[in-house]
Scaffold this active site. Structure first.
Site, PDB file in Angstrom:
ATOM      1  N   TYR A  28      12.272  -7.804 -15.243  1.00 57.15           N
ATOM      2  CA  TYR A  28      10.981  -7.423 -14.646  1.00 57.15           C
ATOM      3  C   TYR A  28      11.179  -7.019 -13.179  1.00 57.15           C
ATOM      4  CZ  TYR A  28       6.736  -8.404 -11.958  1.00 57.15           C
ATOM      5  OH  TYR A  28       5.719  -8.331 -11.047  1.00 57.15           O
ATOM      6  N   GLN A 131      -1.944  -7.605   0.267  1.00 51.75           N
ATOM      7  CA  GLN A 131      -1.897  -6.351  -0.509  1.00 51.75           C
ATOM      8  C   GLN A 131      -2.983  -6.358  -1.569  1.00 51.75           C
ATOM      9  OE1 GLN A 131      -0.458  -6.237  -4.033  1.00 51.75           O
ATOM     10  NE2 GLN A 131      -1.308  -4.176  -4.144  1.00 51.75           N
ATOM     11  N   TYR A 133      -4.956  -3.743  -4.716  1.00 48.93           N
ATOM     12  CA  TYR A 133      -5.159  -2.505  -5.478  1.00 48.93           C
ATOM     13  C   TYR A 133      -6.660  -2.275  -5.570  1.00 48.93           C
ATOM     14  CZ  TYR A 133      -0.449  -3.307  -7.442  1.00 48.93           C
ATOM     15  OH  TYR A 133       0.886  -3.505  -7.623  1.00 48.93           O
ATOM     16  N   THR A 159      -2.512  -0.473  -1.810  1.00 50.15           N
ATOM     17  CA  THR A 159      -1.568   0.290  -2.619  1.00 50.15           C
ATOM     18  C   THR A 159      -2.302   1.376  -3.396  1.00 50.15           C
ATOM     19  OG1 THR A 159      -0.193  -1.672  -2.787  1.00 50.15           O
ATOM     20  CG2 THR A 159       0.211   0.066  -4.407  1.00 50.15           C
ATOM     21  N   ARG A 168       7.590   0.788 -18.041  1.00 46.57           N
ATOM     22  CA  ARG A 168       8.844   0.082 -17.722  1.00 46.57           C
ATOM     23  C   ARG A 168       9.450  -0.399 -19.034  1.00 46.57           C
ATOM     24  NH1 ARG A 168       5.052  -2.403 -13.102  1.00 46.57           N
ATOM     25  NH2 ARG A 168       4.743  -0.396 -12.075  1.00 46.57           N
ATOM     26  N   HIS A 281       6.862   3.103  -5.146  1.00 48.04           N
ATOM     27  CA  HIS A 281       6.701   1.805  -5.811  1.00 48.04           C
ATOM     28  C   HIS A 281       8.056   1.288  -6.330  1.00 48.04           C
ATOM     29  CE1 HIS A 281       3.043  -0.566  -6.917  1.00 48.04           C
ATOM     30  NE2 HIS A 281       3.911  -1.232  -7.646  1.00 48.04           N
ATOM     31  N   ARG A 284       9.104   2.491  -9.839  1.00 51.43           N
ATOM     32  CA  ARG A 284       8.468   1.827 -10.988  1.00 51.43           C
ATOM     33  C   ARG A 284       7.279   2.604 -11.542  1.00 51.43           C
ATOM     34  NH1 ARG A 284       9.807  -3.552 -11.275  1.00 51.43           N
ATOM     35  NH2 ARG A 284       7.778  -4.380 -11.868  1.00 51.43           N
TER      36      ARG A 284
HETATM   37  C1  LIG Z   1       8.958  -6.810  -9.555  1.00 53.15           C
HETATM   38  C2  LIG Z   1       8.154  -5.965  -8.613  1.00 53.15           C
HETATM   39  C3  LIG Z   1       6.804  -6.213  -8.472  1.00 53.15           C
HETATM   40  C4  LIG Z   1       6.056  -5.446  -7.575  1.00 53.15           C
HETATM   41  N1  LIG Z   1       4.739  -5.757  -7.388  1.00 53.15           N
HETATM   42  C5  LIG Z   1       4.019  -5.058  -6.482  1.00 53.15           C
HETATM   43  C6  LIG Z   1       2.678  -5.420  -6.203  1.00 53.15           C
HETATM   44  O1  LIG Z   1       2.142  -6.386  -6.740  1.00 53.15           O
HETATM   45  N2  LIG Z   1       1.992  -4.647  -5.319  1.00 53.15           N
HETATM   46  C7  LIG Z   1       2.570  -3.564  -4.687  1.00 53.15           C
HETATM   47  O2  LIG Z   1       1.902  -2.890  -3.910  1.00 53.15           O
HETATM   48  N3  LIG Z   1       3.848  -3.242  -4.911  1.00 53.15           N
HETATM   49  C8  LIG Z   1       4.587  -3.957  -5.776  1.00 53.15           C
HETATM   50  N4  LIG Z   1       5.893  -3.651  -5.976  1.00 53.15           N
HETATM   51  C9  LIG Z   1       6.529  -2.553  -5.191  1.00 53.15           C
HETATM   52  C10 LIG Z   1       7.115  -3.116  -3.883  1.00 53.15           C
HETATM   53  O3  LIG Z   1       6.093  -3.527  -3.010  1.00 53.15           O
HETATM   54  C11 LIG Z   1       7.975  -2.081  -3.165  1.00 53.15           C
HETATM   55  O4  LIG Z   1       7.248  -0.887  -3.031  1.00 53.15           O
HETATM   56  C12 LIG Z   1       9.302  -1.793  -3.876  1.00 53.15           C
HETATM   57  O5  LIG Z   1       9.815  -2.966  -4.443  1.00 53.15           O
HETATM   58  C13 LIG Z   1      10.296  -1.223  -2.869  1.00 53.15           C
HETATM   59  O6  LIG Z   1      11.503  -0.912  -3.486  1.00 53.15           O
HETATM   60  P1  LIG Z   1      12.790  -1.893  -3.457  1.00 53.15           P
HETATM   61  O7  LIG Z   1      12.507  -2.971  -4.455  1.00 53.15           O
HETATM   62  O8  LIG Z   1      13.889  -1.003  -3.883  1.00 53.15           O
HETATM   63  O9  LIG Z   1      12.942  -2.441  -2.065  1.00 53.15           O
HETATM   64  C14 LIG Z   1       6.666  -4.408  -6.848  1.00 53.15           C
HETATM   65  C15 LIG Z   1       8.025  -4.172  -6.991  1.00 53.15           C
HETATM   66  C16 LIG Z   1       8.781  -4.957  -7.858  1.00 53.15           C
HETATM   67  C17 LIG Z   1      10.260  -4.701  -7.959  1.00 53.15           C
END
Ligand SMILES: Cc1cc2nc3c(=O)[nH]c(=O)nc-3n(C[C@H](O)[C@H](O)[C@H](O)COP(=O)(O)O)c2cc1C
Length: 390
Positions: A28, A131, A133, A159, A168, A281, A284
């Site tokens: 995840y 943060q 949404y 976001t 995913r 993101h 993702r």
């Molecule tokens: C497991 C996971 C959960 C995430 N959950 C959120 C979230 O709840 N809200 C959000 O704005 N971004 C979320 N993100 C995106 C991160 O805030 C961020 O943009 C991203 O992880 C940056 O890339 P990096 O993991 O390569 O540093 C998530 C990323 C991951 C890997």
């Protein structure tokens, strides 16, 4: 993956997290959208940005301090919001927020964190960034903002790149998108294979509910019920008019996260955001979009001094941090690495990772001959590398 007894890098903490977490949780965090091309490009493209080494400049006094969204920081780094981080270690968001506070960088609490904003703030003395949404039910948005403000949050990181969740495939393969008994049994088997995690998080880390949303989600203990609620709340009809509405509601600093286009960056400035995060993101959402290292220079140029430009995605070291600043960012958000450190080594792991990145940044500044963070710019990149970046 071999487990280093003395972890030094993000990759080392990733190996520790792999050994500690049930497979579905590791994937995840680790995974990205569909074929994960953007996820890989996010990491790889920073390596095409070469710092320019300079010598015989007085670099006795290097200062890595800066401000991000008006907050003083020991280095230009903030912990990005990561949903479910509290599943990776006992009361995980509290541990990470404490580590961030000790290292003097901001911590961002996700909408879908396990710990509530009040729990995090009780455990720390500096307020987190919050943060959010856009949810279909604007009444819930308003209530969450009021709660965050009352709890002391003054920075809202909103976001905007999730009108729908990305596909995913790793989650699908673990049955996370299918309800019923079979995926539950599959997960239970993975959990039993990780007794350390089971003891730490499931037995000693309760309650495992979605802290900030517990009043809204009727049965947040049930993963499937929660997923259904979240799915019903994603709002693909959100437009800039909603951000204007939000701007009117939030008296603090507004950061828009998920900007990957110069036109959108200018709109973000136009609606009154003080900062924006160049982000896909973490690879993702839409696989195939450009890496953030590639998009950063043009967006930083389009925004100029009108707003703070932050960036995230694929940053894996203090040297990458230096690269991001040289390409025009004021600061960096880091996602997966802090969660790997948390899962693999808890609060002290997150502290050690940030401290190590600060040392790496300091070293990069020393060898590039620049003593202040604000002075790092394109002239600190190798000219050939500068030509190679769009
Ligand atoms: C497991 C996971 C959960 C995430 N959950 C959120 C979230 O709840 N809200 C959000 O704005 N971004 C979320 N993100 C995106 C991160 O805030 C961020 O943009 C991203 O992880 C940056 O890339 P990096 O993991 O390569 O540093 C998530 C990323 C991951 C890997």
């Amino acid at each position: 993956m071999s487990r280093p007894p003395y972890p030094a890098t993000a990759a080392d903490y990733r190996a520790l997290a792999h050994a500690r977490l049930p497979a579905f949780l590791f994937d995840y965090i680790d995974g990205g959208a569909t074929d994960e091309h953007t996820l890989q490009a996010n990491v790889a493209d920073w390596q095409n940005v070469s710092p320019r080494q300079r010598v015989l400049i007085n670099v006795e006094r290097i200062d890595t301090r800066t401000t991000l969204a008006g907050q003083a920081c020991a280095l230009p780094l903030a912990l990005a919001p990561v949903g479910l981080a509290g599943m990776m270690a006992r009361r995980g968001e509290v541990q990470a927020a404490r580590a961030a506070e000790a290292q003097q960088v901001p911590f961002t609490l996700s909408t879908v964190g396990i710990c509530s904003v009040d729990e995090v703030h009780t455990a720390t003395s500096s307020p987190s960034w919050f943060q959010l949404y856009m949810l279909r039910d604007r009444g819930i948005v308003r209530a969450l903002l009021e709660k965050a403000w009352a709890s002391g949050c003054r920075t809202l990181l909103f976001t905007v790149d999730l009108p729908l969740p990305g596909m995913r495939h790793r989650d699908t393969r673990h049955g996370l998108n299918a309800g019923g008994l079979r995926p539950a049994l599959l997960r239970a088997r993975q959990v039993l294979a990780r007794p350390g995690w089971l003891w730490d998080v499931v037995l000693r880390g309760q309650p495992l509910v979605f802290g900030s949303l517990s009043a809204q989600v009727p049965d947040a203990r049930d993963l499937d019920a929660f997923k259904n609620w979240v799915d019903s709340q994603f709002d693909p009809s959100v437009t800039w008019a909603d951000i204007e509405w939000l701007r009117g509601l939030w008296p603090g600093t507004l950061i828009l996260k998920g900007i990957l286009d110069t036109e959108d960056a200018r709109r973000a400035v136009g609606v009154g955001a003080e900062s924006l995060v160049v982000s896909n993101h973490g690879g993702r959402q839409l696989d195939g979009v450009r890496s953030t290292a590639r998009k950063l220079p043009e967006i930083a140029q389009a925004v100029g001094a009108d707003a703070e430009v932050l960036v995230d995605g694929g940053v894996r070291s203090g040297t990458d941090l230096f690269r991001a600043l040289a390409l025009g960012a004021r600061g960096v958000l880091v996602g997966r690495p802090w969660v790997w450190a948390l899962a693999g080594a808890g609060e002290s792991g997150v502290r050690a990772l940030i401290a190590s990145w600060q040392r790496e940044l300091l070293l990069a500044m020393t060898l590039a001959g620049v003593t202040r963070v604000a002075d790092i710019g394109p002239s600190h990149l190798d000219p050939i590398a500068r030509c190679a970046t769009p």
